[in-house]
Design an enzyme around this catalytic site. Structure first.
Site, PDB file in Angstrom:
ATOM      1  N   ASP A 355       0.849  -1.199  -0.033  1.00  0.00           N
ATOM      2  CA  ASP A 355       0.032  -0.180   0.010  1.00  0.00           C
ATOM      3  C   ASP A 355       0.846   1.274   0.080  1.00  0.00           C
ATOM      4  O   ASP A 355       1.987   1.221   0.001  1.00  0.00           O
ATOM      5  CB  ASP A 355      -0.819   0.053   1.373  1.00  0.00           C
ATOM      6  CG  ASP A 355      -2.297   0.638   0.818  1.00  0.00           C
ATOM      7  OD1 ASP A 355      -2.404   1.861   0.620  1.00  0.00           O
ATOM      8  OD2 ASP A 355      -3.460   0.119   0.894  1.00  0.00           O
ATOM      9  N   HIS A 403     -12.371  -0.974  -9.212  1.00  0.00           N
ATOM     10  CA  HIS A 403     -13.752  -0.249  -9.085  1.00  0.00           C
ATOM     11  C   HIS A 403     -13.102   1.225  -8.847  1.00  0.00           C
ATOM     12  O   HIS A 403     -14.110   2.003  -9.226  1.00  0.00           O
ATOM     13  CB  HIS A 403     -14.739  -0.910  -8.391  1.00  0.00           C
ATOM     14  CG  HIS A 403     -14.697  -0.540  -6.751  1.00  0.00           C
ATOM     15  ND1 HIS A 403     -16.078  -0.440  -6.156  1.00  0.00           N
ATOM     16  CD2 HIS A 403     -13.902  -0.383  -6.049  1.00  0.00           C
ATOM     17  CE1 HIS A 403     -15.858   0.122  -4.996  1.00  0.00           C
ATOM     18  NE2 HIS A 403     -14.303   0.239  -4.882  1.00  0.00           N
TER      19      HIS A 403
HETATM   20  C1  LIG Z   1     -10.808   0.969  -1.262  1.00  0.00           C
HETATM   21  S1  LIG Z   1      -9.353   0.514  -0.437  1.00  0.00           S
HETATM   22  C2  LIG Z   1      -9.176  -1.194  -0.429  1.00  0.00           C
HETATM   23  C3  LIG Z   1      -8.168  -1.461   0.655  1.00  0.00           C
HETATM   24  C4  LIG Z   1      -8.320  -3.127   0.669  1.00  0.00           C
HETATM   25  N1  LIG Z   1      -7.915  -3.813  -0.542  1.00  0.00           N
HETATM   26  C5  LIG Z   1      -9.822  -3.895   1.109  1.00  0.00           C
HETATM   27  O1  LIG Z   1     -10.069  -4.777   0.551  1.00  0.00           O
HETATM   28  O2  LIG Z   1     -10.469  -3.135   2.000  1.00  0.00           O
HETATM   29  C6  LIG Z   1      -8.303   1.008  -1.368  1.00  0.00           C
HETATM   30  C7  LIG Z   1      -6.657   1.059  -1.085  1.00  0.00           C
HETATM   31  O3  LIG Z   1      -5.768   1.410  -1.931  1.00  0.00           O
HETATM   32  C8  LIG Z   1      -4.617   1.860  -1.537  1.00  0.00           C
HETATM   33  N2  LIG Z   1      -4.034   2.870  -2.434  1.00  0.00           N
HETATM   34  C9  LIG Z   1      -4.594   3.985  -3.363  1.00  0.00           C
HETATM   35  N3  LIG Z   1      -3.644   4.527  -4.201  1.00  0.00           N
HETATM   36  C10 LIG Z   1      -2.756   3.646  -4.188  1.00  0.00           C
HETATM   37  C11 LIG Z   1      -1.570   3.303  -4.960  1.00  0.00           C
HETATM   38  N4  LIG Z   1      -1.201   4.305  -6.038  1.00  0.00           N
HETATM   39  N5  LIG Z   1      -0.731   2.399  -4.843  1.00  0.00           N
HETATM   40  C12 LIG Z   1      -0.890   1.597  -3.747  1.00  0.00           C
HETATM   41  N6  LIG Z   1      -2.096   1.535  -2.908  1.00  0.00           N
HETATM   42  C13 LIG Z   1      -2.900   2.498  -3.058  1.00  0.00           C
HETATM   43  C14 LIG Z   1      -5.501   2.887  -0.410  1.00  0.00           C
HETATM   44  O4  LIG Z   1      -4.370   3.191   0.458  1.00  0.00           O
HETATM   45  C15 LIG Z   1      -6.375   1.848   0.123  1.00  0.00           C
HETATM   46  O5  LIG Z   1      -5.677   1.127   0.989  1.00  0.00           O
END
Ligand SMILES: C[S@@+](CC[C@H](N)C(=O)[O-])C[C@H]1O[C@@H](n2cnc3c(N)ncnc32)[C@H](O)[C@@H]1O
Length: 542
Positions: A355, A403
């Site tokens: 992350d 999504h």
């Molecule tokens: C909607 S959450 C989903 C988290 C987890 N996979 C779940 O099932 O609850 C999106 C995640 O993507 C991470 N994220 C956003 N942009 C990112 C990036 N460019 N690289 C890596 N992680 C990222 C956010 O910090 C967050 O933890």
């Protein structure tokens, strides 16, 4: 029953649909957002809606009911009313038999239903959707449109009540006068009363005697559930303004793919400046509210991680990866709760949770109290808009990630995996997967939630929920131009009772069968904080 293979639910014409859709996709390669829905709807026809709890009577005249058809003279209203009675009796009998409290608006009613067996859970879903349909019929077309458009005002009243913490100001055990309540808020008496009285029409609060406000089960739940308050706050104060500006965003930028030209940016004056997540990153309270709102959502019915784990009910089976001591990378895995649950179940697998740096830094340490679990999970800062750094893993897992992005971004995320992929590597996506067309195969309540979520994604991120064809197309686009290997789309399954689907593709050498090797080279460890590229606020994918 095990996994439901979504494509197998389609008639034999689905092959035609897929190939026609692929053909169409080639013709519109320049288009960023591809939807096959309208095409599929007409070709697929309707399925047996009754088995999914859909009203065959109102969903489609051509639906084939699995039960004996009602006499032709019976009106749609009576069919629905009978269905509601039948299913309510089943639900009530189960509740009585198990000494469970009957649903009521009374303040002492539990905040949610207990876990119900599948058949009774289905009855409950049918009651929810059939009562909605019966209500629409009873309103008639013009009145249902006229007043349906006003639903946002209910959201506004609830958002305001939540913003001023009114649920917590009403005592749990006795009514409070509007005058006393008003003294505890900055609202004037008229505004306080009008917002509460609109909420009362949705059974949020009650007014047992004129001028006195008391709790119902719903208002009490709101008063006591911090995550629900955050959910209402995020929806009422971020999503509502964003959605109110979607038309403006669409008129100005009809392609609707950029993360910085969404309704959200138009609402908060950040057009062409920054994506929503960056705005939230600058405002800890707002970011925290969204985080808690996500806890409320993902802990809610139909989204629990246990669905993904329960193989008997269609969850994903990693036993073969586990036998070989293979590795799963949870890309955008937040604080790693999915990997903790998986490591608890699979005792040999290794896990890498990736992350952004800030998220990795705020993860609980140790990640699990069980050293056998914690010892197999590595947290790694990695931006998925840069090339994948954990090479040769067996599985790359994306839950609630795709999504959040329109097609150009989602394709880029998949492409960034390619240099790291060994033959046989699996890409497993856990997201909603919409049925083609208007979702006659879907439970109507689930269809409503997913369609609403799709428009939330549009409002905040110009992103979208996807159909099976659209997921297939994502992988096809991501693999375009690759000489050595290709993504082979395996299909979509959905655990029973779960709203989320499991979408899978495998990377394989062109013209070869997938090979299963388990050599894993993790290039960076959890201390390599400086190995992270700065988060890409905006990729140049268009
Ligand atoms: C909607 S959450 C989903 C988290 C987890 N996979 C779940 O099932 O609850 C999106 C995640 O993507 C991470 N994220 C956003 N942009 C990112 C990036 N460019 N690289 C890596 N992680 C990222 C956010 O910090 C967050 O933890």
């Amino acid at each position: 029953m095990g996994k439901i293979k979504l494509s197998s639910l389609f008639s034999s014409s689905s092959n035609n649909v897929a190939s026609t859709a692929e053909g169409e996709a080639k013709d519109i390669k320049k288009s960023n957002r591809r939807s096959f829905s309208a095409l599929s709807a007409s070709l697929l026809g309707s399925k047996d809606a009754e088995t999914n709890g859909t009203s065959a009577a109102t969903s489609s005249k051509s639906a084939t009911p699995s039960v004996a058809p009602e006499p032709a003279s019976t009106s749609e209203m009576i069919i629905l009313a009978q269905k509601i009675t039948r299913e309510t009796e089943k639900l009530e009998a189960y509740m009585k038999e198990h000494n469970l409290p009957m649903p009521s608006f009374d303040v002492d009613c539990p905040a949610e239903f207990p876990k119900l067996p599948d058949e009774i859970a289905q009855s409950r879903k049918t009651i929810i959707s059939a009562t909605k349909e019966l209500g629409l019929l009873a309103h008639g077309p013009r009145e249902s449109v006229r007043w349906g458009i006003w639903e946002f005002l209910d959201t506004l009243a609830l958002a305001a009540i939540n913003h001023y913490g009114i649920a917590k100001l009403v005592p749990l055990d006795a009514p409070i006068s509007l005058a006393d309540l008003q003294a505890k808020t900055p609202l004037d008496p008229i505004n306080l009363a009008r917002l509460i009285r609109l909420a009362i029409t949705n059974k949020i609060f009650c007014e047992p005697t004129p001028g006195f406000i008391a709790h119902t089960a719903a208002s009490k739940t709101l008063a006591q559930d911090d995550d629900l308050q955050a959910w209402v706050g995020f929806n009422g104060e971020d999503i509502l303004p964003a959605s109110a500006h979607v038309l403006q965003a669409l008129q100005t930028h009809p392609e609707a793919t950029s993360l910085t030209r969404t309704g959200f940016q138009f609402a908060f004056n950040t057009v062409d400046k920054e994506p929503m997540f960056v705005t939230f990153g600058k405002d800890p309270n707002r970011a925290k509210r969204m985080g808690k709102a996500m806890v409320s959502l993902t802990g809610g019915e139909g989204y629990e991680p246990s669905y993904f784990l329960d193989v008997k009910k269609g969850g994903y089976d990693f036993s073969d990866v586990d036998r070989e001591g293979g590795t799963l990378v949870d890309v955008g895995g937040s604080h790693g709760f999915m990997c903790v649950a998986l490591a608890d179940k699979y005792k040999n697998m290794k896990f890498v949770v990736q992350d952004l740096q800030k998220t990795v830094d705020s993860a609980p340490k140790p990640i699990s109290p069980d050293p056998q679990v914690a010892g197999r999970i590595t947290l790694l800062a990695h931006d998925f808009f840069t090339e994948q750094v954990t090479r040769g893993a067996d599985v790359y897992f994306f839950r609630w990630i795709m999504h959040n992005y329109s097609t150009p971004y989602a394709v880029q995320i998949l492409r960034n995996l390619i240099p790291a992929l060994k033959p046989g590597a699996r890409i497993v996506i856990n997201d909603h997967c919409l049925f083609e067309g208007s979702g006659l195969e879907e439970d109507p309540w689930d269809e409503k939630v997913m369609r609403r979520m799709d428009v939330v994604m549009l409002s905040l991120l110009n992103a979208q929920e996807r159909t099976e064809s659209e997921f297939r197309e994502l992988f096809a686009q991501a693999g375009e131009g690759q000489v050595g290997g290709e993504f082979v789309f395996k299909g979509v399954t959905r655990p029973e009772g779960c709203r989320m689907s499991i979408i899978e593709a495998v990377w394989q050498l062109k013209g070869q069968q997938p090979q299963a090797t388990t050599v894993v080279e993790v290039k960076e460890d959890e201390t390599a904080a400086d190995a992270v590229a700065p988060p890409a606020d905006e990729i140049k994918a268009e």
